[in-house]
Design a protein around this motif. Structure first.
Motif, PDB file in Angstrom:
ATOM      1  N   GLN A  48     -42.979   2.362 -10.726  1.00 31.08           N
ATOM      2  CA  GLN A  48     -42.386   1.497  -9.909  1.00 31.08           C
ATOM      3  C   GLN A  48     -41.662   1.838  -8.402  1.00 31.08           C
ATOM      4  O   GLN A  48     -40.761   2.703  -8.785  1.00 31.08           O
ATOM      5  CB  GLN A  48     -41.737   0.351 -10.545  1.00 31.08           C
ATOM      6  N   PRO A  49     -42.175   1.536  -7.447  1.00 31.85           N
ATOM      7  CA  PRO A  49     -41.383   2.390  -6.284  1.00 31.85           C
ATOM      8  C   PRO A  49     -39.791   2.018  -6.367  1.00 31.85           C
ATOM      9  O   PRO A  49     -39.388   0.735  -6.839  1.00 31.85           O
ATOM     10  CB  PRO A  49     -42.153   1.573  -5.047  1.00 31.85           C
ATOM     11  N   SER A  54     -48.272 -13.171 -14.332  1.00 28.81           N
ATOM     12  CA  SER A  54     -47.372 -12.000 -15.071  1.00 28.81           C
ATOM     13  C   SER A  54     -47.934 -10.616 -14.329  1.00 28.81           C
ATOM     14  O   SER A  54     -49.089 -10.358 -14.165  1.00 28.81           O
ATOM     15  CB  SER A  54     -47.700 -11.772 -16.600  1.00 28.81           C
ATOM     16  N   VAL A  55     -46.764  -9.739 -13.919  1.00 31.79           N
ATOM     17  CA  VAL A  55     -47.054  -8.468 -13.616  1.00 31.79           C
ATOM     18  C   VAL A  55     -47.427  -7.473 -14.526  1.00 31.79           C
ATOM     19  O   VAL A  55     -47.097  -7.441 -15.693  1.00 31.79           O
ATOM     20  CB  VAL A  55     -45.763  -7.857 -12.855  1.00 31.79           C
ATOM     21  N   LEU A  58     -41.152  -8.319  -7.341  1.00 33.00           N
ATOM     22  CA  LEU A  58     -42.135  -7.258  -7.537  1.00 33.00           C
ATOM     23  C   LEU A  58     -41.708  -6.232  -8.554  1.00 33.00           C
ATOM     24  O   LEU A  58     -41.583  -5.093  -8.051  1.00 33.00           O
ATOM     25  CB  LEU A  58     -42.394  -6.685  -5.993  1.00 33.00           C
ATOM     26  N   SER A  59     -41.397  -6.921  -9.692  1.00 34.62           N
ATOM     27  CA  SER A  59     -40.838  -5.963 -10.770  1.00 34.62           C
ATOM     28  C   SER A  59     -42.021  -6.129 -11.891  1.00 34.62           C
ATOM     29  O   SER A  59     -42.705  -7.123 -12.108  1.00 34.62           O
ATOM     30  CB  SER A  59     -39.562  -6.604 -11.176  1.00 34.62           C
ATOM     31  N   ILE A 110     -40.513  -4.372   0.697  1.00 34.81           N
ATOM     32  CA  ILE A 110     -40.521  -5.550   1.155  1.00 34.81           C
ATOM     33  C   ILE A 110     -41.686  -6.048   1.261  1.00 34.81           C
ATOM     34  O   ILE A 110     -42.731  -5.154   2.308  1.00 34.81           O
ATOM     35  CB  ILE A 110     -39.727  -5.779   2.405  1.00 34.81           C
ATOM     36  N   VAL A 111     -42.079  -7.488   1.238  1.00 34.22           N
ATOM     37  CA  VAL A 111     -43.452  -7.805   1.887  1.00 34.22           C
ATOM     38  C   VAL A 111     -43.521  -7.948   3.340  1.00 34.22           C
ATOM     39  O   VAL A 111     -42.636  -8.542   3.794  1.00 34.22           O
ATOM     40  CB  VAL A 111     -43.641  -9.515   1.294  1.00 34.22           C
ATOM     41  N   ARG A 112     -44.577  -7.535   3.843  1.00 36.32           N
ATOM     42  CA  ARG A 112     -44.650  -7.586   5.344  1.00 36.32           C
ATOM     43  C   ARG A 112     -44.766  -9.145   5.730  1.00 36.32           C
ATOM     44  O   ARG A 112     -45.483 -10.029   5.172  1.00 36.32           O
ATOM     45  CB  ARG A 112     -45.958  -7.056   5.790  1.00 36.32           C
TER      46      ARG A 112
END
Length: 232
Positions: free
Chosen positions: A32-33, A150-151, A121-122, A38-40
């Protein structure tokens, strides 16, 4: 029809049988970064072009261009086929919250709107959403819709548009059909979302339903895949 939590969980349990595992895409797992990207944000003129394929036989069904046309009280994403035909527009109430969804065989309107990607974004994020939907042209008919998003993790993936680090997530949908003969309607989507372009780079969807009063006999719907071929 009342799609209770118990009904949704029961349908979720049936989903692997109904939808199967038809994935085209195979990303490479990555950490995971840090920090989370951040979403553009949207800007008029941003574009994405997708190749749509039939998962069962791999045939290309078309090429679709999507473009941010306006940003105001809603965000309008205009769509056009490769032969220049105008397609229904996607409408978002805010960035990432869809109220008019074009990814189905018919145009669907949601109230309240639904997220197009995870709110966080996790890799630990998951959430269930409940809403009502109507088929375009039949706004008086409000039908139940539940989805569990779910991610699955972060991956590195290569599509025709290039290589991307993406968030892979899955959405399991249980919805009430406007056809009363159709029951246990399930749709399963896997999405590879690239925050740096504000859109997904690959997406796969498949579904199933049963006929009221018939025992067994799960009917499979079309299974499709979209791959990003260009963006700006």
């Amino acid at each position: 029809m009342n799609l209770s939590r118990r009904t949704f969980i029961a349908s979720a349990a049936l989903a692997p049988v109904a939808c199967g595992s038809l994935s085209y895409e195979h990303g490479i797992p990555v950490a995971q970064p840090k920090p989370l990207p951040i979403v553009r944000p949207p800007r008029v003129g941003q574009e994405w072009t997708y190749i749509k394929k039939n998962i069962f036989d791999g045939k290309t069904l078309g090429v679709i261009n999507e473009r941010v046309a306006s940003i105001g009280s809603t965000i309008v994403i205009e769509r056009m086929s490769n032969d220049g035909a105008r397609l229904p527009s996607e409408i978002q109430t805010s960035w990432g919250m869809v109220s008019t969804d074009t990814q189905w065989s018919r145009l669907l309107n949601f109230s309240p709107s639904l997220p197009l990607w995870p709110e966080q974004l996790s890799t630990s994020w998951a959430k269930q959403f409940n809403t009502k939907y109507s088929v375009a042209g039949y706004s008086d008919s409000k039908l139940n819709w539940q989805e569990y998003m779910s991610v699955q993790g972060w991956e590195k993936i290569t599509v025709p548009a290039g290589e991307f680090v993406v968030l892979r997530f899955q959405t399991l949908i249980n919805y009430e059909s406007d056809d009363p003969n159709k029951v246990d309607c399930i749709r399963k989507e896997t999405v590879w979302f690239a925050p740096q372009i504000g859109r997904w780079v690959a997406r796969e969807a498949s579904g199933s339903y049963q006929i009221q009063g018939q025992i067994g006999g799960v009917i499979l719907e079309g299974s499709y895949q979209w791959q990003l071929s260009a963006y700006k």
